[in-house]
Design an enzyme around this catalytic site. Structure first.
Site, mmCIF file in Angstrom:
data_model
loop_
_atom_site.group_PDB
_atom_site.id
_atom_site.type_symbol
_atom_site.label_atom_id
_atom_site.label_comp_id
_atom_site.label_asym_id
_atom_site.label_seq_id
_atom_site.Cartn_x
_atom_site.Cartn_y
_atom_site.Cartn_z
ATOM 1 N N LYS A 227 116.438 -23.439 19.871
ATOM 2 C CA LYS A 227 116.513 -23.387 21.333
ATOM 3 C C LYS A 227 115.300 -22.664 21.897
ATOM 4 O O LYS A 227 114.582 -21.960 21.183
ATOM 5 C CB LYS A 227 117.802 -22.676 21.768
ATOM 6 C CG LYS A 227 117.864 -21.212 21.371
ATOM 7 C CD LYS A 227 119.159 -20.560 21.856
ATOM 8 C CE LYS A 227 119.201 -19.082 21.470
ATOM 9 N NZ LYS A 227 120.392 -18.395 22.009
ATOM 10 N N ARG B 234 131.752 -14.621 26.997
ATOM 11 C CA ARG B 234 130.811 -15.525 27.671
ATOM 12 C C ARG B 234 131.435 -16.915 27.654
ATOM 13 O O ARG B 234 132.484 -17.139 28.224
ATOM 14 C CB ARG B 234 129.452 -15.514 26.960
ATOM 15 C CG ARG B 234 128.615 -14.295 27.175
ATOM 16 C CD ARG B 234 127.181 -14.461 26.668
ATOM 17 N NE ARG B 234 127.038 -15.326 25.505
ATOM 18 C CZ ARG B 234 125.951 -15.389 24.738
ATOM 19 N NH1 ARG B 234 124.911 -14.626 25.014
ATOM 20 N NH2 ARG B 234 125.893 -16.208 23.703
ATOM 21 N N TYR C 189 95.387 -2.234 38.474
ATOM 22 C CA TYR C 189 96.074 -2.056 39.754
ATOM 23 C C TYR C 189 96.797 -0.710 39.833
ATOM 24 O O TYR C 189 97.478 -0.299 38.895
ATOM 25 C CB TYR C 189 97.089 -3.171 39.972
ATOM 26 C CG TYR C 189 96.485 -4.533 40.196
ATOM 27 C CD1 TYR C 189 95.546 -4.760 41.199
ATOM 28 C CD2 TYR C 189 96.871 -5.618 39.412
ATOM 29 C CE1 TYR C 189 95.000 -6.021 41.401
ATOM 30 C CE2 TYR C 189 96.330 -6.889 39.609
ATOM 31 C CZ TYR C 189 95.399 -7.072 40.604
ATOM 32 O OH TYR C 189 94.857 -8.319 40.810
ATOM 33 N N MET D 213 98.411 -10.237 35.821
ATOM 34 C CA MET D 213 98.898 -11.580 35.535
ATOM 35 C C MET D 213 98.157 -12.229 34.377
ATOM 36 O O MET D 213 98.762 -12.908 33.539
ATOM 37 C CB MET D 213 98.784 -12.466 36.780
ATOM 38 C CG MET D 213 99.341 -13.863 36.574
ATOM 39 S SD MET D 213 99.235 -14.902 38.043
ATOM 40 C CE MET D 213 100.449 -14.114 39.100
#
Length: 382
Positions: A38, A136, A270, A318
């Protein structure tokens, strides 16, 4: 590491994956093994990893979504294949036609599987999932009799074949947790009820990676190995990959884009959360959170550059981040290894998980699609 001139790359060692599958099969010698691929094989690439796992003796493939399963069928995988995360209106007909085992946790799903089977004229291969305590997906014990008898009625009319009975652990990665024995007992009770009612499943299964490694009493007919197949430990409590006889399959590396000297007191990235404490050299690593480098590891993420561990200096951006080389010099284009097996001194996915306050599953799975996967040792004889 392959010296391909790429900005960033994830090298996938298929020989390591095959060896991991063989090691996991040895842990559960009397059970079949489902290779869980998966989420694009936990970020490693579903098709190459599925092929390598089958070469090493896996007999089933498993996915979360039907779309993942159908893509494997389209890629030519014709053997046993299961998917378990369904929503109303999903591609039930396509899955039934493709002979995919579909998981059913409630009456709505059984109805949709039966409707699809009637529409295409093929019995749906259905695996009934029991909620034994995870809370779940899965059918609650109080609702189990209705689901079992309805599925048996559908089987009697030829629209369903009950191929499996299964469940999933909540805390198998915490050895000794009280819920493990409770879930096993509940699973055995729900199996006994279904089989006494007439169900004759091909496979019964509850063991995920940690249960495969630590709970032989939970192996039943099939074990589902996901993260361990990729050489990552399910948790530090279960053991390190080396202790478990596993080898990490993915190595994430980048080419240093820039090296420059900066003065004391220079802000980095940043927000200037990192300021140089002295005159030093900075290296720019051209990978960021868009590539899957966790921003939560700003200031803590480890990287091997120039033969030494460095830490992310300041915020992960990013597309890039910076490491402080402490005055050392490396050439642009030098390799920066974020994580790998660890045998060359590089950090591991678990080291990044610790740095980011998460689990190693997330570290490998989140590596983005713009990071090329470079496959090595593809020949199954390797």
């Amino acid at each position: 590491m392959t010296q391909t001139p790429m900005r960033v790359r994830a090298e996938i060692d298929l020989a390591a994956l095959r060896a991991n599958v063989r090691a996991l099969r040895a842990r559960a010698p009397h059970a079949q093994l489902m290779a869980v691929v998966k989420s694009d094989a936990y970020g490693h690439g579903a098709v190459p990893c599925a092929r390598a796992a089958l070469d090493a003796g896996a007999t089933w493939l498993g996915t979360a979504t039907p779309e993942e399963a159908l893509a494997l069928r389209d890629a030519g995988f014709g053997g046993p294949l299961m998917c378990w995360l369904w929503t109303p209106g999903g591609p039930w007909r396509e899955a039934v036609e493709a002979g995919i085992d579909v998981s059913v946790s409630g009456m709505w799903a059984l109805r949709e599987a039966v409707d699809a089977a009637r529409a295409v004229g093929i019995a749906a291969r259905v695996q009934l999932k029991a909620d034994t305590g995870l809370g779940r997906n899965g059918c609650q014990p109080a609702d189990w009799p209705e689901l079992v008898h309805s599925a048996l009625a559908a089987e009697a009319e030829g629209t369903v074949r009950i191929t499996g009975l299964w469940s999933h652990f909540a805390c198998a990665d915490e050895p000794g947790h009280v819920s493990i024995a409770a879930q096993l007992a509940a699973f055995r009770e729900m199996l006994a009820y279904a089989e006494k009612a007439g169900a004759e499943p091909e496979v019964r299964h509850i063991a995920n990676s940690p249960a495969t490694l630590t709970l032989p009493e939970a192996h039943f007919d099939l074990v589902r190995t996901g993260i361990a197949m990729y050489g990552v430990s399910p948790s530090p409590e279960v053991g390190t990959p080396a202790e478990l006889g596993l080898r990490p399959v993915m190595t994430l590396a980048a080419s240093v884009a820039l090296v420059k000297q900066v003065p004391e007191g220079h802000g980095v990235s940043y927000g200037h959360h990192y300021v140089t404490g002295r005159e030093t050299t900075l290296a720019l690593i051209p990978a960021g959170y868009a590539d899957g480098v966790p921003r939560h590891a700003s200031g803590t993420g480890p990287v091997l550059v120039g033969g030494k561990w460095r830490r992310v200096a300041g915020r992960v951006a990013m597309d890039q981040f910076v490491v402080d080389l402490g005055g050392d010099e490396v050439e642009p284009g030098a390799e920066a290894v974020l994580f790998g097996p660890g045998d060359r001194g590089e950090p591991t996915a678990e080291d990044w998980a610790q740095a980011a306050g998460t689990i190693a599953y997330e570290i490998v799975t989140r590596i983005g699609s713009r990071v090329p996967r470079v496959y090595v040792n593809e020949d199954p004889r390797s």
